[in-house]
Design a protein around this motif. Structure first.
Motif, mmCIF file in Angstrom:
data_model
loop_
_atom_site.group_PDB
_atom_site.id
_atom_site.type_symbol
_atom_site.label_atom_id
_atom_site.label_comp_id
_atom_site.label_asym_id
_atom_site.label_seq_id
_atom_site.Cartn_x
_atom_site.Cartn_y
_atom_site.Cartn_z
ATOM 1 N N LEU A 263 -0.303 21.890 -3.429
ATOM 2 C CA LEU A 263 0.402 20.664 -3.050
ATOM 3 C C LEU A 263 -0.590 19.508 -3.136
ATOM 4 O O LEU A 263 -1.795 19.694 -2.945
ATOM 5 C CB LEU A 263 0.961 20.787 -1.634
ATOM 6 C CG LEU A 263 1.942 21.955 -1.416
ATOM 7 C CD1 LEU A 263 2.418 22.000 0.032
ATOM 8 C CD2 LEU A 263 3.144 21.839 -2.343
ATOM 9 N N PRO A 264 -0.133 18.279 -3.449
ATOM 10 C CA PRO A 264 -1.068 17.164 -3.627
ATOM 11 C C PRO A 264 -1.893 16.895 -2.365
ATOM 12 O O PRO A 264 -1.390 17.006 -1.249
ATOM 13 C CB PRO A 264 -0.153 15.974 -3.942
ATOM 14 C CG PRO A 264 1.219 16.397 -3.561
ATOM 15 C CD PRO A 264 1.271 17.884 -3.598
ATOM 16 N N ALA A 265 -3.179 16.534 -2.564
ATOM 17 C CA ALA A 265 -4.062 16.258 -1.421
ATOM 18 C C ALA A 265 -3.743 14.915 -0.779
ATOM 19 O O ALA A 265 -3.969 14.698 0.406
ATOM 20 C CB ALA A 265 -5.516 16.281 -1.879
ATOM 21 N N ASN A 266 -3.215 13.982 -1.602
ATOM 22 C CA ASN A 266 -2.864 12.647 -1.102
ATOM 23 C C ASN A 266 -1.384 12.406 -1.324
ATOM 24 O O ASN A 266 -0.827 12.862 -2.327
ATOM 25 C CB ASN A 266 -3.640 11.564 -1.843
ATOM 26 C CG ASN A 266 -5.127 11.724 -1.630
ATOM 27 O OD1 ASN A 266 -5.580 11.919 -0.508
ATOM 28 N ND2 ASN A 266 -5.870 11.682 -2.720
ATOM 29 N N LEU A 267 -0.777 11.687 -0.417
ATOM 30 C CA LEU A 267 0.621 11.329 -0.628
ATOM 31 C C LEU A 267 0.681 9.919 -1.185
ATOM 32 O O LEU A 267 -0.115 9.058 -0.797
ATOM 33 C CB LEU A 267 1.404 11.444 0.676
ATOM 34 C CG LEU A 267 1.568 12.895 1.163
ATOM 35 C CD1 LEU A 267 2.270 12.930 2.502
ATOM 36 C CD2 LEU A 267 2.317 13.751 0.167
ATOM 37 N N PHE A 268 1.609 9.696 -2.089
ATOM 38 C CA PHE A 268 1.738 8.422 -2.806
ATOM 39 C C PHE A 268 0.413 8.072 -3.499
ATOM 40 O O PHE A 268 0.079 6.907 -3.701
ATOM 41 C CB PHE A 268 2.165 7.274 -1.873
ATOM 42 C CG PHE A 268 3.317 7.647 -0.981
ATOM 43 C CD1 PHE A 268 4.528 8.031 -1.529
ATOM 44 C CD2 PHE A 268 3.195 7.643 0.400
ATOM 45 C CE1 PHE A 268 5.595 8.403 -0.721
ATOM 46 C CE2 PHE A 268 4.249 8.014 1.219
ATOM 47 C CZ PHE A 268 5.459 8.390 0.653
ATOM 48 N N GLY A 269 -0.413 9.113 -3.774
ATOM 49 C CA GLY A 269 -1.653 8.899 -4.512
ATOM 50 C C GLY A 269 -2.795 8.360 -3.673
ATOM 51 O O GLY A 269 -3.932 8.335 -4.118
ATOM 52 N N VAL A 323 3.314 17.416 4.425
ATOM 53 C CA VAL A 323 2.586 16.646 5.444
ATOM 54 C C VAL A 323 2.110 17.618 6.524
ATOM 55 O O VAL A 323 2.896 18.050 7.359
ATOM 56 C CB VAL A 323 3.500 15.567 6.077
ATOM 57 C CG1 VAL A 323 2.744 14.794 7.155
ATOM 58 C CG2 VAL A 323 4.030 14.630 5.017
ATOM 59 N N PRO A 324 0.804 18.008 6.494
ATOM 60 C CA PRO A 324 0.320 18.962 7.505
ATOM 61 C C PRO A 324 0.527 18.410 8.917
ATOM 62 O O PRO A 324 0.384 17.200 9.143
ATOM 63 C CB PRO A 324 -1.182 19.091 7.192
ATOM 64 C CG PRO A 324 -1.353 18.538 5.822
ATOM 65 C CD PRO A 324 -0.257 17.557 5.595
#
Ligand SMILES: Cc1cc2nc3c(=O)[nH]c(=O)nc-3n(C[C@H](O)[C@H](O)[C@H](O)COP(=O)(O)OP(=O)(O)OC[C@H]3O[C@@H](n4cnc5c(N)ncnc54)[C@H](O)[C@@H]3O)c2cc1C
Length: 471
Positions: A263-269, A323-324
């Motif tokens: 899963l992406p490490a950052n949200l919205f980049g 979102v952890p």
């Protein structure tokens, strides 16, 4: 108390219910046996625990031993030819798919988070967004080892011990400890799924679209804007998905690489996902959620409507892991969930009643999820030929009692319609309502097996006490 140093606060995933228990964390069978013996000699009950992802009181019991089985997490055998895996009960869903995906196999049933353990999933007989075509996790279990309260262990197979097999799976850890499970994974030819997003203007449309999609798509899951009323009541968005056929993915080796599923490490980049819940917290109130629900529906019903796209399997399946610690937005009171299963013919009227009840109480659900289900033959099955609606509610100081009484009000139409409830999500249901959903003889059978396998009723949990053992 002789093992007072083990005393810890243990709570349900929703953080709204908890209790102090004596926690044992064995890493092998001898540690399990020792914990059972210690509990017996101290005259304490034992509550079994996996990853603790059940929302309420299923995996702890105050002033009891809490036997945390997540440390029994070895993979015992994996056959990439047949897709059959043997694991200890503490192996998580995350570890399972990471083990098998590179060989082109995916768990046949997955939950909205990848944290649960195999033991916990079998004990609750979990379902996924593909419950209609694939059934529950128990239907993909070939056999398991069960350690019963007197310390004996037996292998229970779907083929040779069909009755006990269907009694134990889904009976929330009340008959014994699952110490090994053999599961059949599902063949996949790509690490991606094709997804279609669709909007529905009201509850009737949500149910009709879900029903139409159930035989055409592997996964069907809906989200409902619980703040909408009047002719918009029950409006929402649906996501349908299917696995790619052999040859549809130009580079299956790349998409089946576990690294491609991260899963992406950052949200919205930009926003590190570990921090994201802090940004969401100010929105976690009725006004904020009304706005979020409205915005989500607006985007989903306009620019995103009818969009078809490809997405990694993990990204599609484990949306709730993006979102952890997102549940922390509900602190300090935590959250509860109520998931009811209603026969198809009554679903529209029952869910309409439930959404209206939330409005009348002034306690709308902050997240509502719709799924299509099929019945199964497990003794304590929660599924029916129909739909489920899962409703998340914040627990707010001073309103707890009112929320608990609203859960009763939400449950009553479900009982009247011949529906069921899902213990994995429950924290607040009155026992008599839960028990009234079973056919004649089912609870007698439960009691008979309990008396045979655990005559001293050592295996208990807050949930089992509340729903089954206490009047
Ligand atoms: C964000 C989120 C999303 C979810 N989505 C879904 C979903 O899509 N579908 C669904 O069906 N569920 C879903 N769930 C619920 C979750 O899958 C179940 O509660 C599952 O049982 C959790 O597994 P666990 O390992 O955390 O078990 P726990 O919650 O720790 O325990 C669950 C039960 O299993 C018993 N148990 C644990 N280990 C063993 C063992 N080895 N032997 C015998 N009994 C045992 C416990 O006593 C308890 O009764 C979700 C939960 C969360 C938090």
């Amino acid at each position: 108390m002789v093992f007072g140093d083990r005393l810890e606060w243990v709570e349900g995933w929703g953080m709204a219910t908890g209790g102090a228990g004596y926690v044992f964390r064995p890493s092998d069978a001898s540690g399990v046996a020792e914990a059972i013996e210690t509990a017996r000699s101290a005259g304490l009950a034992i509550a079994l625990r996996g990853a603790g992802c059940s929302y309420g009181d299923a995996a702890f019991r105050p002033e009891s031993v809490v036997l945390d089985l997540s440390g029994l997490n070895r993979v015992l055998a994996w056959d990439p030819e047949t897709g059959i895996v043997d694991v200890e009960p503490g192996v998580s869903l995350a570890a399972l798919w990471r083990l098998t995906i590179g060989d082109g196999w995916w768990p046949p049933v997955v939950t909205g988070t990848m944290e649960p353990t195999v033991g916990g999933m079998l004990a609750m007989n979990v379902h996924g967004a593909n419950n209609w075509p694939r059934g529950t996790i128990g239907e993909h279990c070939i056999e398991f080892d069960l350690a019963v309260a007197n310390g004996e262990s037996r292998t229970v197979s779907q083929k040779n011990d069909a009755d006990l097999f269907h009694d134990v799976i889904g009976s929330f850890g009340q008959f014994g400890i699952i110490t090994r499970a053999r599961l059949q994974m599902k063949k996949v030819y790509s690490g991606q799924v094709e997804v279609k997003a669709v909007s529905a203007p009201d509850l009737g449309a949500m149910l009709n679209l879900t029903d139409d999609a159930k035989d055409k798509w592997e996964y069907v899951v809906g989200w409902i804007d619980t703040f909408a009323r009047g002719r918009n009541l029950g409006r929402g968005l649906l996501h349908f998905a299917r696995h790619l056929e052999e040859g549809e993915d130009d580079d299956p080796a790349a998409s089946l690489d576990p690294a491609a599923q991260d899963l992406p490490a950052n949200l919205f980049g930009v926003v590190p996902k570990g921090l994201m819940w802090h940004f969401l917290k100010p929105m976690t109130n009725r006004l904020g959620m009304r706005f979020v629900n409205f915005g989500k529906y607006l985007v989903g019903s306009t620019v995103a409507d009818e969009k078809v796209y490809r997405q990694p399997l993990a990204g599609f399946s484990f949306l709730l892991d993006y979102v952890p610690n997102w549940k922390n937005i509900y602190l300090p009171g935590g959250l509860i969930q109520h998931q009811s299963f209603v026969p198809a013919a009554s679903a529209e009227s029952v869910f309409r009643d439930q959404l209206e009840i939330c409005h009348e109480y002034g306690m709308q659900s902050f997240l509502a999820v719709l799924k299509r289900h099929r019945p199964d033959s497990f003794l304590m099955s929660h599924a029916v030929d129909g739909f489920s609606l899962a409703l998340d509610f914040p627990v707010i100081r001073g309103r707890r009692e009112k929320l608990w009484s609203m859960v009763r009000a939400l449950a009553e139409p479900v009982v009247a319609a011949g529906g069921r409830f899902y213990p994995a999500k429950d924290a607040a249901l009155p026992g008599e309502l839960y028990r009234s959903t079973f056919r004649e003889g089912q609870l007698g059978r439960f009691a008979g097996i309990k008396a045979t396998l655990d005559p001293d009723c050592i295996l208990r949990s807050g949930l089992a006490d509340r729903l089954i053992y206490e009047d």
